[in-house]
Design an enzyme around this catalytic site. Sequence first.
Site, mmCIF file in Angstrom:
data_model
loop_
_atom_site.group_PDB
_atom_site.id
_atom_site.type_symbol
_atom_site.label_atom_id
_atom_site.label_comp_id
_atom_site.label_asym_id
_atom_site.label_seq_id
_atom_site.Cartn_x
_atom_site.Cartn_y
_atom_site.Cartn_z
ATOM 1 N N CYS A 82 -19.369 34.795 119.479
ATOM 2 C CA CYS A 82 -18.815 35.748 120.441
ATOM 3 C C CYS A 82 -17.995 35.033 121.508
ATOM 4 O O CYS A 82 -16.839 35.362 121.758
ATOM 5 C CB CYS A 82 -19.928 36.550 121.102
ATOM 6 S SG CYS A 82 -20.954 37.475 119.945
ATOM 7 N N ASP A 137 -12.965 45.183 120.623
ATOM 8 C CA ASP A 137 -12.925 44.419 121.862
ATOM 9 C C ASP A 137 -13.227 42.939 121.682
ATOM 10 O O ASP A 137 -13.558 42.254 122.642
ATOM 11 C CB ASP A 137 -13.883 45.024 122.897
ATOM 12 C CG ASP A 137 -15.239 45.348 122.299
ATOM 13 O OD1 ASP A 137 -15.683 44.591 121.423
ATOM 14 O OD2 ASP A 137 -15.827 46.363 122.696
ATOM 15 N N CYS A 138 -13.135 42.437 120.450
ATOM 16 C CA CYS A 138 -13.338 40.997 120.264
ATOM 17 C C CYS A 138 -12.677 40.562 118.964
ATOM 18 O O CYS A 138 -12.233 41.389 118.166
ATOM 19 C CB CYS A 138 -14.829 40.658 120.243
ATOM 20 S SG CYS A 138 -15.704 41.256 118.773
ATOM 21 N N ASP A 191 -26.326 31.575 124.554
ATOM 22 C CA ASP A 191 -25.111 32.070 123.906
ATOM 23 C C ASP A 191 -24.500 33.221 124.694
ATOM 24 O O ASP A 191 -23.291 33.277 124.914
ATOM 25 C CB ASP A 191 -25.427 32.522 122.480
ATOM 26 C CG ASP A 191 -24.166 32.927 121.731
ATOM 27 O OD1 ASP A 191 -23.309 32.052 121.506
ATOM 28 O OD2 ASP A 191 -24.037 34.117 121.405
ATOM 29 N N ASP A 234 22.111 33.401 129.904
ATOM 30 C CA ASP A 234 22.246 34.853 129.958
ATOM 31 C C ASP A 234 21.904 35.523 128.644
ATOM 32 O O ASP A 234 21.934 36.742 128.542
ATOM 33 C CB ASP A 234 23.650 35.252 130.418
ATOM 34 C CG ASP A 234 24.738 34.769 129.461
ATOM 35 O OD1 ASP A 234 24.403 34.309 128.357
ATOM 36 O OD2 ASP A 234 25.925 34.850 129.820
ATOM 37 N N CYS A 248 -14.171 41.993 115.805
ATOM 38 C CA CYS A 248 -13.706 43.348 115.504
ATOM 39 C C CYS A 248 -12.372 43.293 114.767
ATOM 40 O O CYS A 248 -12.146 44.028 113.797
ATOM 41 C CB CYS A 248 -13.557 44.157 116.791
ATOM 42 S SG CYS A 248 -15.073 44.379 117.733
ATOM 43 N N CYS A 267 -23.576 33.050 116.351
ATOM 44 C CA CYS A 267 -22.664 34.160 116.628
ATOM 45 C C CYS A 267 -21.529 33.664 117.516
ATOM 46 O O CYS A 267 -21.777 33.258 118.662
ATOM 47 C CB CYS A 267 -23.395 35.304 117.326
ATOM 48 S SG CYS A 267 -24.616 36.117 116.285
ATOM 49 N N THR A 309 26.916 29.596 135.463
ATOM 50 C CA THR A 309 27.339 30.916 135.931
ATOM 51 C C THR A 309 26.292 31.973 135.610
ATOM 52 O O THR A 309 25.933 32.180 134.455
ATOM 53 C CB THR A 309 28.680 31.308 135.290
ATOM 54 O OG1 THR A 309 29.626 30.270 135.535
ATOM 55 C CG2 THR A 309 29.184 32.608 135.867
ATOM 56 N N ASP A 346 22.191 27.092 132.296
ATOM 57 C CA ASP A 346 23.583 27.474 132.401
ATOM 58 C C ASP A 346 23.950 27.518 133.883
ATOM 59 O O ASP A 346 23.071 27.590 134.749
ATOM 60 C CB ASP A 346 23.788 28.849 131.753
ATOM 61 C CG ASP A 346 25.246 29.234 131.682
ATOM 62 O OD1 ASP A 346 26.090 28.337 131.566
ATOM 63 O OD2 ASP A 346 25.536 30.444 131.748
#
Length: 736
Positions: free
Chosen positions: A369, A25-26, A713, A627, A29, A367, A413, A411
């Site tokens: 984080c 989750d960070c 922090d 397109d 990790c 840290c 068309t 563009d």
Amino acid sequence: MSTTTPAKTSAVSPSPTTLRVQGMDCGGCERKVEAALNRLNHVEHVSASSVTGSVRLTALPGKTLPHSDIESTITALGYQVIDESVNTTESEKSSSWWQSPKGRLVIVSGVLLALAWGLKFAWPTLGSWPFIAATVVGLVPVIQRAWQALKMGNPFTIEMLMSIAALGALAINAAAEAAVVVFLFAVGEMLEGVAAAQARRSISALSKLTPSTARLMEQGEARAVAAASLVPGQRVQVRPGDRLPCDGQIIAGHSSIDESPVNGESVPRERSEGESVFAGTVNLDGVLEVEVTRSAENNTIARVIKLVEEAQAAKAPVARFIDRFAFYYMPAVVGVALLVAIVPPLVSTMLWSESIYRALALLLIACPCALVISTPAAIAAGLSVGARNGLLMKGGAVLEQLGKLKRVALDKTGTLTAGKPTVTDVESLEAGSRLDKSRCAEIVRLAAALEQGSSHPLAVAISDYYDRQEGASVPTVQGARALAGQGVAGHVEGRELMLVSPRYLQSFTQHTGEIKARIAALEAQGKSLAVLIEIGIEGEDGIESERLLGLIALRDEPREDAREGLQALERLGVQAVMLSGDNARTVAAIGEQLGIEAEGELMPEDKAQRVREWQAQGLGPVGKVGDGINDAPALAAAEVGIAMGSGTDVALETADAALLKNRVGGIAEMIALSRATMRNVKTNVALALGFKALFLVSTVLGITGMWVAVMADTGATVLVTLNALYLLRYRFNEIG
């Protein structure tokens, strides 16, 4: 993005493989997982994403990787490889933060810390032992993760810094500070997990739009089957109020379809036989029979989810910079902390306990984080908001670059115009008022009769116009015949009629200068003309006579939102230019109508050359909207290529970004969202670095201690997390 489930197979394919990993989750990790897996034999590349909760591995050519090695390595770091068949989004939704491992650690650490303070005041004789106990309990999982990362060859982790600081605090008899530090660290990690889970849920919730069952038609009867089992060629029945279980084509029926789940468009669209429909959209009022055109894993919803997950995993340049910064920042801070601990006692009268305390506090502040979560959280939120509103951007780099665009080439068309002709003018050519309503209605009625059954775009436009205006059935045409390359003829209600182009008209009839001037004026506006003529027989000699009844003008008109979308770009300071391969007269007329610079009769390579010229002149970065097929060279030359199209293969697979709403206004919305996201990122980075710089200095000077430093922090982590999550509430109000 190919995926495999971690089943009990002997080896992982050497082709790119994505595994779902729970617990990341960070940014820290991500780096731990990448560093550990890169040490395995035969690994060519590893990319971990905390936002999508996935790890992508590529083996060296001709090599395979034993699955057991991969899974054991990830598990040893404290994460879990999960089966793709398990709906992790559903489990995340059903469990609150306090049910997660990090949430439980916060609760336990908090209770123990509160208990330690209570015991300190109730039984002072216990000394610091309650705080030591609280520290050890909260620190055990942190030390375990630090040790595993160390064994994998990655000593500079957030967990290692925290472990050293907390154990050092215990060693210098600062147990209360150590307990508070451990608790606040647990809170910060839990908040990072909440932010990552929220970003995942915002996109993965799309998977719930597709119903789990479908009504499969077999021998005229409908029976319920799993929607995931549908294969192309099968037919399903969709009742009013049901969500479509597949991408398909309507075989029978007519209904209004709410397509907002796919493209964000709030107005339902009428769909009938032969038209395409998409999984996850809602059938409002009619029974439909739909032929499946794509399997469940390849339908529109599945492809959008897959592409957005890939986009979220692709890091923006600013995110890559933060990662590189953190890579060098961590060991640098450890070195500074060692100097702070050792040098002052040697060159001054400072006590060793004081210098070590400052060094430990410095490690805690170091840290990163808040810093490492500041960018990916905001980028993921921006991509999620865009996807929910029909704005698909393939990666953080695209999202970042969109906000820098100075010029956008569009563009004509299918981009600025609807892509099909519509009736713009109906005029009578007989004596009297040329705009007489009854005469004009009769002209359209007779023309629609001649064109019935034709698939030519102009014929379809005339028939559609008559249906909208009158809604009555057209007369029957007899002896209908085509006039090669010029028009059609036939008998309608006993009258011999022809519907021809003005060029054919000139070859057999005389008409006044006034009629010539009117035709020339309409053609100068880039309109195509169809002239209705009645053929009669005059005199005993049977001489044919021609009588001009009227004319119908048609043109591929601008989209309803084209002018508004271009004005939104102008308010953002982005110049819009039309580049088209259509004839210069039509392009100039549409450009004048929309109020923008326009250039026609351009080949695909000419469009790309214009983009390169602007870039060379310093007018970029340049975006190109088209397109995705005819404009491929220009899309590739531009800094950002944007494809129009409501969930089509071209829109989803060719360009850097796609407007699933198929609206010109979506271009400005993309740019505005990009700028809002980058403002969020800059704010987050400023908060993270500002807090660190302030308290690093104050800690080294001894002004602030360990508690204040860690609270600051953690506070920065909370602020950047909340700021990134706030972006999920972004609303597309009036641009500018």
